[in-house]
Scaffold this motif. Structure first.
Motif, short mmCIF file in Angstrom:
data_model
loop_
_atom_site.label_atom_id
_atom_site.label_comp_id
_atom_site.label_asym_id
_atom_site.label_seq_id
_atom_site.Cartn_x
_atom_site.Cartn_y
_atom_site.Cartn_z
N ALA A 1 0.54 5.31 0.71
CA ALA A 1 -0.24 6.72 0.73
C ALA A 1 0.47 7.97 0.03
O ALA A 1 1.76 8.08 0.06
N GLN B 1 -3.85 4.97 -1.57
CA GLN B 1 -4.60 5.83 -1.04
C GLN B 1 -4.24 7.21 -1.04
O GLN B 1 -3.13 7.63 -0.51
N THR C 1 0.75 -1.36 -0.04
CA THR C 1 0.13 -0.05 0.07
C THR C 1 0.94 1.31 -0.12
O THR C 1 1.86 1.28 0.72
N ALA D 1 -3.75 5.13 6.25
CA ALA D 1 -3.04 4.17 5.89
C ALA D 1 -2.64 3.39 7.01
O ALA D 1 -2.57 3.42 8.19
#
Length: 282
Positions: A12, A36, A10, A50
């Protein structure tokens, strides 16, 4: 969802508020990252959206002069957040005085403009934070309508002369190339690569604003025909030589990322910006 093997998977993304944001988001998603988009108001330990241990890309400093105070506040807010690694996008603007050689990462910053001092302040705020990589970028030519490519095309469409500096050289960076490099670094940060360092990136070939303008006009004429009227004029009196050409060897040595010419993909960039500038307001 197919697992990419990235740890974490992931990112951010703290945006710049211009063309960089969507391009970075798409580039990261294309290689399998979850992305994100994070606003400044979300950058607190209590509200940070996050997952703990994510990778953060901070593009806030690429938003332009009016947003530099906000960019500094973003850097302050990033301190103490639970990320695995942070990639902060900065600029050659931290070097202010004229040079005739390539600037490597060992060169001491010496900003001569308010914008340059803001870029350096952002770097200094994050310098005491663990797991931070700073990527100083060459002259960004197409991040917004106020950047060089947009200014040239707007003048051409309005039939005005294009007045450009033909003295100072740099190694430009297009949004497409910025995304390529940032995504490649992020992939390696998520695959065991070194999580801190200072790096430079600019195109493989240098140019002045005038040389860039001539190439843009060539692309426009390839689309509109050789009879397309365009007038170029040299900025006079000649400005002091403020050439800033970044040496990019460390990025190549650490991450294996090669420089590309700013001419690659320029025709497509011109097409996209012409479409954007000619789109009727609603």
């Amino acid at each position: 969802m197919h697992h990419t093997g990235y740890q974490p998977d992931t990112v951010a993304l703290i945006g710049a508020g211009n063309a960089i944001d969507s391009a970075l988001q798409k580039g990261l998603q294309k290689v399998g990252f979850r992305v994100q988009l994070v606003g400044r108001e979300q950058l607190t330990a209590e509200k940070f959206p996050a997952r703990s241990g994510t990778i953060v890309i901070n593009a806030a400093s690429c938003g332009g002069g009016a947003l530099m105070a906000e960019a500094r506040a973003v850097c302050e807010a990033l301190k103490g957040l639970p990320f695995t690694a942070l990639l902060h996008l900065s600029s050659y603007g931290v070097f202010g005085r004229a040079r005739r050689k390539k600037i490597d990462e060992e060169e001491e910053p010496s900003p001569s403009s308010e914008r340059g001092r803001d870029w350096l302040a952002c770097e200094e705020i994050l310098s005491a934070v663990d797991n931070v990589s700073i990527l100083r970028l060459g002259w960004q030519v197409d991040r917004s309508e106020d950047a060089l490519l947009g200014r040239i095309l707007r003048s051409l469409l309005e039939g005005r002369p294009v007045i450009l500096d033909d003295t100072s050289k740099g190694n430009p960076v297009t949004v497409a190339d910025l995304v390529r490099v940032a995504v490649a670094i992020t992939q390696q940060l998520a695959s065991g690569g070194p999580k801190s360092g200072l790096y430079h990136y600019g195109s493989a070939d240098t140019c002045t604003a005038m040389e860039f303008g001539r190439e843009v006009i060539d692309r426009v004429r390839s689309l509109y025909g050789e009879d397309f009227a365009a007038e170029l004029a040299v900025l006079a009196p000649a400005e002091e030589d403020r050439s800033s050409v970044l040496s990019c060897g460390r990025l190549r040595d650490v991450f294996g990322i090669q420089q590309r010419s700013w001419r690659q993909g320029l025709t497509r960039q011109v097409e996209l910006w012409l479409e954007r500038l000619q789109k009727p307001e609603v």
